[in-house]
Design a protein around this motif. Structure first.
Motif, mmCIF file in Angstrom:
data_model
loop_
_atom_site.group_PDB
_atom_site.id
_atom_site.type_symbol
_atom_site.label_atom_id
_atom_site.label_comp_id
_atom_site.label_asym_id
_atom_site.label_seq_id
_atom_site.Cartn_x
_atom_site.Cartn_y
_atom_site.Cartn_z
ATOM 1 N N ARG A 75 -2.063 38.779 3.414
ATOM 2 C CA ARG A 75 -2.391 37.465 2.842
ATOM 3 C C ARG A 75 -2.566 37.506 1.326
ATOM 4 O O ARG A 75 -2.460 36.485 0.655
ATOM 5 C CB ARG A 75 -3.682 36.923 3.479
ATOM 6 C CG ARG A 75 -3.535 36.607 4.978
ATOM 7 C CD ARG A 75 -2.646 35.399 5.186
ATOM 8 N NE ARG A 75 -2.533 35.048 6.599
ATOM 9 C CZ ARG A 75 -1.561 35.443 7.393
ATOM 10 N NH1 ARG A 75 -0.616 36.234 6.910
ATOM 11 N NH2 ARG A 75 -1.510 35.061 8.663
ATOM 12 N N ALA A 129 4.668 40.823 6.189
ATOM 13 C CA ALA A 129 4.599 39.502 6.810
ATOM 14 C C ALA A 129 3.202 39.170 7.318
ATOM 15 O O ALA A 129 2.903 38.000 7.576
ATOM 16 C CB ALA A 129 5.592 39.421 7.963
ATOM 17 N N ARG A 130 2.343 40.181 7.465
ATOM 18 C CA ARG A 130 0.996 39.942 7.994
ATOM 19 C C ARG A 130 -0.097 40.086 6.941
ATOM 20 O O ARG A 130 -1.280 40.008 7.275
ATOM 21 C CB ARG A 130 0.724 40.923 9.148
ATOM 22 C CG ARG A 130 1.640 40.711 10.331
ATOM 23 C CD ARG A 130 1.484 39.332 10.909
ATOM 24 N NE ARG A 130 2.548 38.975 11.830
ATOM 25 C CZ ARG A 130 2.949 37.739 12.070
ATOM 26 N NH1 ARG A 130 2.373 36.736 11.432
ATOM 27 N NH2 ARG A 130 3.918 37.506 12.932
ATOM 28 N N SER A 161 5.405 44.187 11.861
ATOM 29 C CA SER A 161 5.165 42.760 11.561
ATOM 30 C C SER A 161 4.521 42.026 12.734
ATOM 31 O O SER A 161 4.314 40.823 12.667
ATOM 32 C CB SER A 161 6.476 42.068 11.178
ATOM 33 O OG SER A 161 7.355 41.987 12.285
ATOM 34 N N ARG A 206 7.034 35.993 9.592
ATOM 35 C CA ARG A 206 5.676 35.468 9.763
ATOM 36 C C ARG A 206 5.582 34.589 11.006
ATOM 37 O O ARG A 206 4.530 34.494 11.636
ATOM 38 C CB ARG A 206 5.259 34.685 8.509
ATOM 39 C CG ARG A 206 3.770 34.365 8.466
ATOM 40 C CD ARG A 206 3.380 33.696 7.161
ATOM 41 N NE ARG A 206 3.547 34.568 6.018
ATOM 42 C CZ ARG A 206 2.658 35.478 5.626
ATOM 43 N NH1 ARG A 206 1.535 35.624 6.303
ATOM 44 N NH2 ARG A 206 2.894 36.221 4.566
#
Length: 270
Positions: free
Chosen positions: A124, A121-122, A184, A93
């Motif tokens: 939410r 990692a991207r 990512s 992240r």
């Protein structure tokens, strides 16, 4: 490429100060010193090569950058932030992605699904939101699928996108792992022995691909590699290690001709 953040700008190598700053990093394992006071910088937009004989400490350093290993002294700063306080799961992240010398893929999953894993990692929305299909989950999944499909096209993997990774040749699987790392949206891409197991033709194509990745995704690359032809042809800067210590740093030509590098690789200064 639409996969990259639209507001990223390309930095000329050396223009904007270091993206990665390694200072006096020392790593010891049961009395064995794997890294001994290593220091160097990688500037935004560079392709930097990290070379050295087997056992020089290259992969140990990569594992420090990934927070897989700790270090007994020294510091590592990424875009001004100390990595010591970043948990392992926060590295991606933060903007650091890597490939591995030994492939780390989900062998029974498809090429496309392996690349989509890199989008984690991207995203939410958490586990509960996904389980309950709360608002926004569908849009986030669609965005991840779109971005993964873009990477499949960029890497020339359309013909195998739905095939299991386990059924593919080694060189193709290397590209899948690269796609997962790019998914990512990193600022710094760490490539650990990307040419290992590739034939001559594949290595030549890899060099062009690394440069294209740097330019099109507007990121910085640090690669560990034994294939000297590849390193010297793509790198703006090369750092040489031997027995855990930095023995040379500079342009590919400077490092290639450095007497300590010649000694480390050939056992002679002549």
């Amino acid at each position: 490429m639409p996969v990259s953040p639209a507001d990223r700008t390309v930095s000329r190598p050396g223009a904007d100060g270091p993206l990665l700053s390694v200072r006096d990093v020392t790593v010891r394992f049961s009395g064995i010193t794997a890294l001994d006071g290593v220091s160097f910088d990688v500037r935004k937009g560079q392709i930097a090569g990290l070379i050295g004989p087997n056992g020089a400490g290259k992969t140990t350093l990569f594992n420090c950058l990934s927070r897989l290993y700790g270090y007994s002294q020294g510091s590592i700063r990424f875009d001004g932030q100390a990595l010591e306080g970043v948990p392992r799961h926060g590295i991606a992240r933060l903007g650091i992605a890597r490939t591995f010398q030994n492939l780390a893929l989900f062998s029974t999953m498809s090429v496309l699904d392996n690349i989509k894993v890199g989008r984690h990692a991207r995203t939410r929305k958490g586990f509960l939101a996904n389980a309950l299909r709360l608002p926004g989950v569908g849009a986030e999944e669609a965005d991840s699928s779109r971005r993964a499909a873009e990477l499949v096209r960029f890497l020339g993997l359309e013909a195998v996108a739905d095939r299991r990774v386990a059924d593919l040749p080694f060189g193709t699987r290397k590209r899948v792992e690269l796609g997962r790392a790019l998914a990512s949206e990193p600022t710094l891409l760490l490539l650990d022995e990307p040419a290992a197991g590739l034939n001559h033709e594949e290595v030549g194509a890899l060099g062009s691909l690394i440069r294209s990745i740097r330019d099109q995704f507007r990121l910085t690359v640090l690669l560990v590699e034994h294939h000297m032809g590849l390193v010297m042809s793509v790198s703006d800067q090369v750092v040489a290690l031997n027995f855990g210590r930095k023995i040379a740093e500079g342009t590919p030509q400077e490092v290639r001709n450095h007497p300590d590098v010649i000694q480390a690789y050939l056992g002679t200064q002549g």
